[in-house]
Design an enzyme around this catalytic site. Sequence first.
Site, PDB file in Angstrom:
ATOM      1  N   ASP A 241       0.818  -1.212   0.000  1.00 13.70           N
ATOM      2  CA  ASP A 241       0.000   0.000   0.000  1.00 13.70           C
ATOM      3  C   ASP A 241       0.858   1.271   0.000  1.00 13.70           C
ATOM      4  O   ASP A 241       1.829   1.369   0.740  1.00 13.70           O
ATOM      5  CB  ASP A 241      -0.874   0.043   1.247  1.00 13.70           C
ATOM      6  CG  ASP A 241      -1.790  -1.163   1.407  1.00 13.70           C
ATOM      7  OD1 ASP A 241      -1.330  -2.287   1.149  1.00 13.70           O
ATOM      8  OD2 ASP A 241      -2.935  -0.977   1.826  1.00 13.70           O
ATOM      9  N   HIS A 243      -1.187   4.451  -0.574  1.00 17.11           N
ATOM     10  CA  HIS A 243      -2.258   5.292  -0.014  1.00 17.11           C
ATOM     11  C   HIS A 243      -1.986   6.788  -0.155  1.00 17.11           C
ATOM     12  O   HIS A 243      -2.112   7.552   0.800  1.00 17.11           O
ATOM     13  CB  HIS A 243      -2.491   4.940   1.454  1.00 17.11           C
ATOM     14  CG  HIS A 243      -3.483   3.825   1.654  1.00 17.11           C
ATOM     15  ND1 HIS A 243      -4.782   3.895   1.209  1.00 17.11           N
ATOM     16  CD2 HIS A 243      -3.356   2.623   2.251  1.00 17.11           C
ATOM     17  CE1 HIS A 243      -5.413   2.767   1.522  1.00 17.11           C
ATOM     18  NE2 HIS A 243      -4.573   1.981   2.146  1.00 17.11           N
ATOM     19  N   ASP A 270      -4.172  -0.431  -3.348  1.00 17.16           N
ATOM     20  CA  ASP A 270      -4.343   0.702  -2.442  1.00 17.16           C
ATOM     21  C   ASP A 270      -3.320   1.791  -2.743  1.00 17.16           C
ATOM     22  O   ASP A 270      -2.552   2.230  -1.885  1.00 17.16           O
ATOM     23  CB  ASP A 270      -4.264   0.260  -0.977  1.00 17.16           C
ATOM     24  CG  ASP A 270      -5.560  -0.392  -0.500  1.00 17.16           C
ATOM     25  OD1 ASP A 270      -6.401  -0.728  -1.356  1.00 17.16           O
ATOM     26  OD2 ASP A 270      -5.729  -0.573   0.719  1.00 17.16           O
ATOM     27  N   ASP A 273      -6.386   7.081  -1.768  1.00 19.91           N
ATOM     28  CA  ASP A 273      -7.203   7.261  -0.558  1.00 19.91           C
ATOM     29  C   ASP A 273      -6.335   7.507   0.665  1.00 19.91           C
ATOM     30  O   ASP A 273      -5.194   7.075   0.755  1.00 19.91           O
ATOM     31  CB  ASP A 273      -8.124   6.072  -0.286  1.00 19.91           C
ATOM     32  CG  ASP A 273      -9.404   6.111  -1.109  1.00 19.91           C
ATOM     33  OD1 ASP A 273      -9.761   7.208  -1.579  1.00 19.91           O
ATOM     34  OD2 ASP A 273     -10.047   5.056  -1.277  1.00 19.91           O
ATOM     35  N   ARG A 274      -6.934   8.199   1.620  1.00 22.25           N
ATOM     36  CA  ARG A 274      -6.320   8.585   2.893  1.00 22.25           C
ATOM     37  C   ARG A 274      -5.231   9.640   2.704  1.00 22.25           C
ATOM     38  O   ARG A 274      -5.366  10.759   3.134  1.00 22.25           O
ATOM     39  CB  ARG A 274      -5.796   7.358   3.654  1.00 22.25           C
ATOM     40  CG  ARG A 274      -6.924   6.498   4.222  1.00 22.25           C
ATOM     41  CD  ARG A 274      -6.405   5.576   5.309  1.00 22.25           C
ATOM     42  NE  ARG A 274      -7.484   4.868   5.982  1.00 22.25           N
ATOM     43  CZ  ARG A 274      -8.161   5.319   7.029  1.00 22.25           C
ATOM     44  NH1 ARG A 274      -7.883   6.506   7.513  1.00 22.25           N
ATOM     45  NH2 ARG A 274      -9.122   4.615   7.572  1.00 22.25           N
ATOM     46  N   ASN A 302      -8.548  -3.060  -2.348  1.00 20.53           N
ATOM     47  CA  ASN A 302      -9.928  -2.778  -1.965  1.00 20.53           C
ATOM     48  C   ASN A 302     -10.245  -1.283  -2.030  1.00 20.53           C
ATOM     49  O   ASN A 302     -11.418  -0.896  -2.108  1.00 20.53           O
ATOM     50  CB  ASN A 302     -10.230  -3.326  -0.561  1.00 20.53           C
ATOM     51  CG  ASN A 302      -9.419  -2.650   0.518  1.00 20.53           C
ATOM     52  OD1 ASN A 302      -8.186  -2.664   0.492  1.00 20.53           O
ATOM     53  ND2 ASN A 302     -10.088  -2.049   1.489  1.00 20.53           N
ATOM     54  N   HIS A 303      -9.215  -0.422  -2.030  1.00 22.71           N
ATOM     55  CA  HIS A 303      -9.459   1.016  -2.130  1.00 22.71           C
ATOM     56  C   HIS A 303      -9.524   1.504  -3.576  1.00 22.71           C
ATOM     57  O   HIS A 303      -9.792   2.695  -3.791  1.00 22.71           O
ATOM     58  CB  HIS A 303      -8.411   1.802  -1.352  1.00 22.71           C
ATOM     59  CG  HIS A 303      -8.756   1.955   0.086  1.00 22.71           C
ATOM     60  ND1 HIS A 303      -9.416   3.052   0.592  1.00 22.71           N
ATOM     61  CD2 HIS A 303      -8.567   1.116   1.138  1.00 22.71           C
ATOM     62  CE1 HIS A 303      -9.599   2.897   1.893  1.00 22.71           C
ATOM     63  NE2 HIS A 303      -9.091   1.734   2.250  1.00 22.71           N
ATOM     64  N   HIS A 351      -3.818  -8.361  -3.178  1.00 20.03           N
ATOM     65  CA  HIS A 351      -3.886  -7.328  -2.141  1.00 20.03           C
ATOM     66  C   HIS A 351      -4.331  -7.877  -0.791  1.00 20.03           C
ATOM     67  O   HIS A 351      -3.738  -7.575   0.238  1.00 20.03           O
ATOM     68  CB  HIS A 351      -4.825  -6.201  -2.568  1.00 20.03           C
ATOM     69  CG  HIS A 351      -4.898  -5.102  -1.566  1.00 20.03           C
ATOM     70  ND1 HIS A 351      -3.865  -4.208  -1.372  1.00 20.03           N
ATOM     71  CD2 HIS A 351      -5.852  -4.760  -0.658  1.00 20.03           C
ATOM     72  CE1 HIS A 351      -4.186  -3.367  -0.409  1.00 20.03           C
ATOM     73  NE2 HIS A 351      -5.380  -3.679   0.051  1.00 20.03           N
ATOM     74  N   ARG A 399     -13.317  -7.047   9.412  1.00 17.56           N
ATOM     75  CA  ARG A 399     -13.583  -5.937   8.505  1.00 17.56           C
ATOM     76  C   ARG A 399     -15.030  -5.927   8.024  1.00 17.56           C
ATOM     77  O   ARG A 399     -15.508  -4.916   7.516  1.00 17.56           O
ATOM     78  CB  ARG A 399     -12.661  -6.022   7.282  1.00 17.56           C
ATOM     79  CG  ARG A 399     -11.180  -5.900   7.584  1.00 17.56           C
ATOM     80  CD  ARG A 399     -10.381  -6.018   6.299  1.00 17.56           C
ATOM     81  NE  ARG A 399      -8.956  -6.120   6.527  1.00 17.56           N
ATOM     82  CZ  ARG A 399      -8.115  -5.082   6.565  1.00 17.56           C
ATOM     83  NH1 ARG A 399      -8.576  -3.871   6.420  1.00 17.56           N
ATOM     84  NH2 ARG A 399      -6.825  -5.271   6.755  1.00 17.56           N
ATOM     85  N   HIS A 426      -2.448  -4.736   2.477  1.00 18.64           N
ATOM     86  CA  HIS A 426      -3.758  -4.563   3.131  1.00 18.64           C
ATOM     87  C   HIS A 426      -3.717  -4.258   4.621  1.00 18.64           C
ATOM     88  O   HIS A 426      -4.711  -3.822   5.170  1.00 18.64           O
ATOM     89  CB  HIS A 426      -4.571  -5.838   2.867  1.00 18.64           C
ATOM     90  CG  HIS A 426      -6.047  -5.749   3.074  1.00 18.64           C
ATOM     91  ND1 HIS A 426      -6.801  -4.650   2.745  1.00 18.64           N
ATOM     92  CD2 HIS A 426      -6.933  -6.665   3.561  1.00 18.64           C
ATOM     93  CE1 HIS A 426      -8.076  -4.899   3.013  1.00 18.64           C
ATOM     94  NE2 HIS A 426      -8.179  -6.100   3.510  1.00 18.64           N
TER      95      HIS A 426
END
Length: 496
Positions: A241, A243, A270, A273-274, A302-303, A351, A399, A426
């Site tokens: 990730d 991010h 990922d 995001d964030r 997943n993002h 991921h 989750r 992840h």
Amino acid sequence: MAAKPGVVQQVEAVLKKFEVVKDPFTKALKLKDEANQFFKDEHYEVAIELYSKAIELNPTVSIFYGNRSFAYLKDELYGSAVVDASKAIELEPTYIKGYYRRASANMALGKFKMALRDYEAVSKALPRDVDAKKKFDECQKIVRRIAFEKAIAVDHDQKSVAEQIDVEAIEVEAGYQGPVLGDAVTLEFMKELIATFREQGKLHKKYAYKMLLTIRKFFMSLPTMVEIDVPAGKKFTICGDIHGQYYDLLNVFELNGLPSEDNPYLFNGDFVDRGSFSVETIFTMFGFKLLYPNHFFMSRGNHESDTMNKMYGFEGEVKSKFTPQMAELFTEIFNWLPLCHLINKKILVCHGGLFKDDNVTLDDIRATSRNRQPPEEGIMCDLLWSDPQDFPGRAPSKRGVGVQFGPDVTRAFCERTGVQYIVRSHEVKPDGYEVAHNGQCITVFSAPNYCDTMGNRGAFITVRGDDLTPKFTTYEAVDHPRMKPMAYASSLFGFL
């Protein structure tokens, strides 16, 4: 997803501190107060364990479950957050924060109708509360939009966003001084793009759209599982990730070299995001993919999904830096990202992780349709969302999506498929990586000091074609411009 050793030590220290307190209710309240402080300090795992200890001592207090639900939300364990919020509401039907937290968790899971019911309950209970009304209205808009999109989905002649864009009609202003994209991405263009982004400059939307339309066509041509051959003696790098932590991505390139035909990379989902430099991150990655299509690889995380992007900031960032139409185009592109990669037929890189079904084969993965939003179950869901656990068997995911799988599940999968080990991402890890399941399940996470708060190191893995033994490089976070994470995130995540 057992508690980490450091977490266990901190919890034990707190428990020892209150050994002399004999009254269970009093001890539970003290543990809750300690948990609250760890929560404020953003040590969410410790807080979760301490709230759990308080619940063991007194399982009838709604705020214990409500606070733990909030900590689960912060730790992205949405399934557990829903369970705890529901328990808090069961114990105290007027507990407003329980409804807020359950709604937030369901929003993150894409269960908008369920979230809407809770926001409606809050707005009715607090008719003069401006924030409650705003959240209800925003969630209602999402539900109505989804219903509208379903209603028009039967129109097979509806054009994709990509087909509605005329790049040639977009004018470049005379004063534009950023990178200029010609007929194809070149190394010179990429170096100028990186330099521009590093100084917080922008790529003109004409060239941005040109890159996106080209990369969309390329991803559409790829299989669900891309197979990579790394020649003997050649190095190959796997990253987890990022991010949107663009400056940490550049640090990876500083430490390990820019991508090239002699220095290939795989980024394992990922990307966005964030972090609030997700636009810069994704265009840099897409640029290298276009420059080195057979030596730069990207797996979906997943993002890379519409729901996550709406909640965690990427959609808002794209709209702020470019256009709403471009945000829609990214959704189309992400739908075509490969779900996993197979290196030298021996390393499966995805991921999330493995599957609820014991009998999934590599051919089953190859046959999985991916041009869609991630479903709530099945092979695609598990590849993007699952997590390893220390004990055998499987368990429901905290989750709320995917599954937790034990070492026996990993071993059986490797035996069945001929895979030597799996690499997944992840999850934040203190050292940026973790080797589990007797060496057959490796986690790599490449965003150091995740969200500017976690204090973790980042890591990447290198292997060689004739020696698939993973080698780990770890690193600290680097400085970045003063822009806080989640700066573009949805207001629906203004947790109470």
